[in-house]
Enzyme design. Structure first.
Site, PDB file in Angstrom:
ATOM      1  N   GLN A  16       0.771  -1.242   0.000  1.00 36.57           N
ATOM      2  CA  GLN A  16       0.000   0.000   0.000  1.00 36.57           C
ATOM      3  C   GLN A  16       0.808   1.301   0.000  1.00 36.57           C
ATOM      4  OE1 GLN A  16      -3.261   2.463   2.655  1.00 36.57           O
ATOM      5  NE2 GLN A  16      -2.996   0.343   3.179  1.00 36.57           N
ATOM      6  N   GLU A 138       1.247  -1.269   8.202  1.00 37.41           N
ATOM      7  CA  GLU A 138       0.444  -0.138   8.674  1.00 37.41           C
ATOM      8  C   GLU A 138       0.317  -0.006  10.201  1.00 37.41           C
ATOM      9  OE1 GLU A 138      -1.533   2.372   6.989  1.00 37.41           O
ATOM     10  OE2 GLU A 138      -1.831   3.043   9.035  1.00 37.41           O
ATOM     11  N   ASP A 167       0.569   3.855   5.987  1.00 37.77           N
ATOM     12  CA  ASP A 167       0.837   3.513   4.587  1.00 37.77           C
ATOM     13  C   ASP A 167       0.532   4.681   3.649  1.00 37.77           C
ATOM     14  OD1 ASP A 167       1.831   0.961   4.843  1.00 37.77           O
ATOM     15  OD2 ASP A 167      -0.123   0.009   4.751  1.00 37.77           O
ATOM     16  N   GLY A 246      -7.971  20.392  19.042  1.00 37.77           N
ATOM     17  CA  GLY A 246      -7.575  21.793  19.059  1.00 37.77           C
ATOM     18  C   GLY A 246      -8.113  22.535  20.269  1.00 37.77           C
ATOM     19  N   GLY A 247      -8.072  23.836  20.199  1.00 36.29           N
ATOM     20  CA  GLY A 247      -8.500  24.662  21.327  1.00 36.29           C
ATOM     21  C   GLY A 247     -10.010  24.841  21.405  1.00 36.29           C
TER      22      GLY A 247
HETATM   23  N1  COA Z   1      12.321  -9.770  -9.453  1.00 36.27           N
HETATM   24  C1  COA Z   1      13.029 -10.557  -8.598  1.00 36.27           C
HETATM   25  N2  COA Z   1      12.897 -10.464  -7.263  1.00 36.27           N
HETATM   26  C2  COA Z   1      12.046  -9.551  -6.775  1.00 36.27           C
HETATM   27  C3  COA Z   1      11.289  -8.702  -7.621  1.00 36.27           C
HETATM   28  C4  COA Z   1      11.468  -8.837  -9.014  1.00 36.27           C
HETATM   29  N3  COA Z   1      10.813  -8.084  -9.884  1.00 36.27           N
HETATM   30  N4  COA Z   1      10.515  -7.887  -6.854  1.00 36.27           N
HETATM   31  C5  COA Z   1      10.771  -8.227  -5.575  1.00 36.27           C
HETATM   32  N5  COA Z   1      11.693  -9.219  -5.525  1.00 36.27           N
HETATM   33  C6  COA Z   1      12.258  -9.849  -4.324  1.00 36.27           C
HETATM   34  C7  COA Z   1      13.048  -8.878  -3.504  1.00 36.27           C
HETATM   35  O1  COA Z   1      14.281  -8.626  -4.077  1.00 36.27           O
HETATM   36  C8  COA Z   1      13.087  -9.620  -2.174  1.00 36.27           C
HETATM   37  O2  COA Z   1      14.095 -10.593  -2.262  1.00 36.27           O
HETATM   38  P1  COA Z   1      15.225 -10.810  -1.111  1.00 36.27           P
HETATM   39  O3  COA Z   1      14.466 -10.930   0.164  1.00 36.27           O
HETATM   40  O4  COA Z   1      15.888 -12.067  -1.548  1.00 36.27           O
HETATM   41  O5  COA Z   1      16.114  -9.650  -1.120  1.00 36.27           O
HETATM   42  C9  COA Z   1      11.767 -10.366  -2.135  1.00 36.27           C
HETATM   43  O6  COA Z   1      11.239 -10.268  -3.459  1.00 36.27           O
HETATM   44  C10 COA Z   1      10.732  -9.892  -1.156  1.00 36.27           C
HETATM   45  O7  COA Z   1      10.625  -8.487  -1.114  1.00 36.27           O
HETATM   46  P2  COA Z   1      10.168  -7.765   0.241  1.00 36.27           P
HETATM   47  O8  COA Z   1       9.990  -6.338   0.049  1.00 36.27           O
HETATM   48  O9  COA Z   1      11.158  -8.140   1.303  1.00 36.27           O
HETATM   49  O10 COA Z   1       8.725  -8.411   0.511  1.00 36.27           O
HETATM   50  P3  COA Z   1       8.162  -9.108   1.835  1.00 36.27           P
HETATM   51  O11 COA Z   1       6.855  -9.687   1.429  1.00 36.27           O
HETATM   52  O12 COA Z   1       9.157 -10.021   2.438  1.00 36.27           O
HETATM   53  O13 COA Z   1       7.920  -7.883   2.832  1.00 36.27           O
HETATM   54  C11 COA Z   1       7.013  -5.747   3.532  1.00 36.27           C
HETATM   55  C12 COA Z   1       6.842  -7.003   2.648  1.00 36.27           C
HETATM   56  C13 COA Z   1       5.925  -4.746   3.185  1.00 36.27           C
HETATM   57  C14 COA Z   1       6.908  -6.131   5.013  1.00 36.27           C
HETATM   58  C15 COA Z   1       8.405  -5.139   3.253  1.00 36.27           C
HETATM   59  O14 COA Z   1       8.529  -4.913   1.874  1.00 36.27           O
HETATM   60  C16 COA Z   1       8.682  -3.839   3.986  1.00 36.27           C
HETATM   61  O15 COA Z   1       8.927  -3.807   5.189  1.00 36.27           O
HETATM   62  N6  COA Z   1       8.693  -2.723   3.237  1.00 36.27           N
HETATM   63  C17 COA Z   1       9.037  -1.416   3.769  1.00 36.27           C
HETATM   64  C18 COA Z   1       7.943  -0.832   4.613  1.00 36.27           C
HETATM   65  C19 COA Z   1       6.630  -0.772   3.907  1.00 36.27           C
HETATM   66  O16 COA Z   1       6.485  -0.196   2.850  1.00 36.27           O
HETATM   67  N7  COA Z   1       5.621  -1.331   4.566  1.00 36.27           N
HETATM   68  C20 COA Z   1       4.243  -1.115   4.212  1.00 36.27           C
HETATM   69  C21 COA Z   1       3.753  -1.944   3.151  1.00 36.27           C
HETATM   70  S1  COA Z   1       2.107  -1.414   2.871  1.00 36.27           S
END
Ligand code: COA
Length: 422
Positions: A16, A138, A167, A246-247
């Protein structure tokens, strides 16, 4: 012409926070290329599915006006394509878990090497420090940003809010950072890094609660209803229920129909400037001159009694009748609108904030359009892309791949299976 005409965005965002940022930039005219893993895509495409086989509302409502390129950035040819794309784009936006871009081989130093004009913008859960490596969603941000401790009722558990301040709020912060960086690039010729940590974004939105934290040192917070009830304050800004931030004291009050309609309520503010109008409206003209009620300071310890009296009146009116009666008298009030009422709201539909969109897989659905209105930049909300819908178009039109070269990229598996692209 649109505000961000000619700006090309390499969109590595998912879920998001990041997608709300790039969706806004797309509405303002940028060409947003959403890069997704072949065969998988943004996880939200298949989360909370309501129409089997179709992209979910979670995805479609956050990814309007974008193009989708499927690209495996861990495949050698995929890396070649990504390198060329970085050379052709103005902004790279991502909200991967910390370190993911570096692991992919495209950290800030490498991106700068490829394109020194590139702006690289990130959402992370936390800024540099103890928690910088943590994954965040979030509600974690709402809690770690101070919002939950100040939301809810006194004596009850901390509460998260329905507004996605962690988010979507951070997406807004990031979009502002990107547009400022684009403006600075006009003068400096250089790109830069933009970081919007979710915790920091929530703290920014909780500014008035930090204000109250410091005011506590000077004594009790007299406008909080707990003060009127004689409940002492502790060491931190407390949960304030529906007290106004607020106030000008305000509360949520029952309206006609509240017994059966969970949203038959109004927010009513006893603004000092219109106190006399309020007294007339609620049938208490004697309060206008009574020293116990005539001044804001005199009213503070009596807010419970005052709002109970206002509520006796609001209970005789619907929430819309309260609005109609208050507006001509300049009394600030607002109906508690349900999501059903928001979806049907004529004014929001007229302004383009609530829109209906056609989608080939799911049919017609309602969405939130661009909430920011620019007089010289018309926004047309277009449906979200299907997974990989624009892969060939992007490879050929932006990167100039054709013939054998294009076939080589396809055969390498870097863009996955290309269905329905001719
Ligand atoms: N091709 C190849 N690999 C890809 C890719 C693509 N096009 N797009 C994503 N990937 C891989 C990434 O490189 C990552 O690999 P790695 O762990 O080996 O380095 C993997 O996919 C997973 O990506 P990630 O962002 O870690 O996803 P997740 O599902 O594990 O985590 C979140 C999701 C949201 C928790 C995390 O992305 C996060 O904390 N983001 C920052 C904060 C945030 O925006 N949170 C709110 C989300 S609404």
């Amino acid at each position: 012409m649109t505000a961000l005409d000619g700006i090309r965005i390499l969109d590595f965002t998912h879920v998001q926070s990041g997608p709300t940022c790039t969706q806004l930039l797309a509405w303002l005219g940028a060409d947003v290329i959403k890069v997704e893993r072949p065969g998988v895509g943004d996880a939200t495409r298949k989360q909370l599915v309501d129409v089997p086989g179709a992209d979910s509302l979670y995805f479609t409502m956050l990814n309007h006006n974008k193009r989708s390129l499927t690209l495996n950035t861990k495949n050698e040819t995929g890396k070649e394509v990504l390198t060329r794309l970085i050379g052709e784009c103005d902004v790279l936006v991502e909200n991967f878990a910390p370190g993911a871009l570096d692991r992919m081989g495209f950290g800030w130093e490498r991106v700068q090497e490829i394109n020194p004009r590139m702006i690289m913008a990130s959402v992370k859960g936390f800024g540099p420090g103890k928690y910088e490596d943590c994954k965040v969603y979030e509600n974690v941000a709402q809690c770690a940003g101070g919002s939950a401790s100040t939301t809810g009722h006194l004596g009850d558990v901390p509460m998260v809010t329905g507004a996605q301040i962690g988010d979507s709020g951070t997406g807004l912060h990031l979009a502002l950072g990107i547009t400022a960086a684009l403006l600075q690039r006009e003068r400096s010729g250089r790109g830069q890094r933009v970081l919007a940590p979710m915790q920091d974004g929530v703290v920014n939105l909780c500014r008035v609660k930090l204000r109250d934290q410091q005011r506590l040192q000077a004594g009790p917070l007299a406008e909080y209803s707990q003060h009127g009830k004689g409940i002492p304050f502790g060491g931190a800004t407390p949960r304030a229920g529906n007290d106004s931030g607020g106030g000008q004291p305000g509360r949520i009050l029952k309206c006609k129909g509240w017994e059966s309609d969970p949203d038959a309520y109004t927010y009513f503010i006893t603004q000092a400037a219109v106190w006399k109008n309020i007294c007339d409206l609620i049938g208490k003209p004697e309060w206008k001159e009574d020293p116990d009620y005539a001044t804001p300071a005199a009213r503070l310890p009596r807010l419970d009694e005052i709002f109970a009296t206002v509520e006796e009146w609001t209970k005789t009116q619907t929430k819309f009748e309260v609005m109609d009666a208050c507006n001509p008298l300049d009394i600030p009030a607002g109906p508690i609108l349900s999501m059903k009422e928001i979806a049907e709201d004529e004014g929001l539909r007229r302004s383009g904030t609530i829109v209906e969109v056609d989608h080939p897989e799911r049919g017609r659905y309602i969405s939130v359009g661009c909430p920011i209105k620019l007089s010289d930049c018309k926004v047309e909300v277009k449906r979200s892309p299907l997974l990989g819908e624009h892969s060939i178009e992007i490879l050929s039109d932006i990167l100039g791949y054709s013939g054998d070269e294009l076939q080589r990229v396809i055969d390498s598996g870097a863009v996955g299976e290309l269905k329905d692209q001719g």
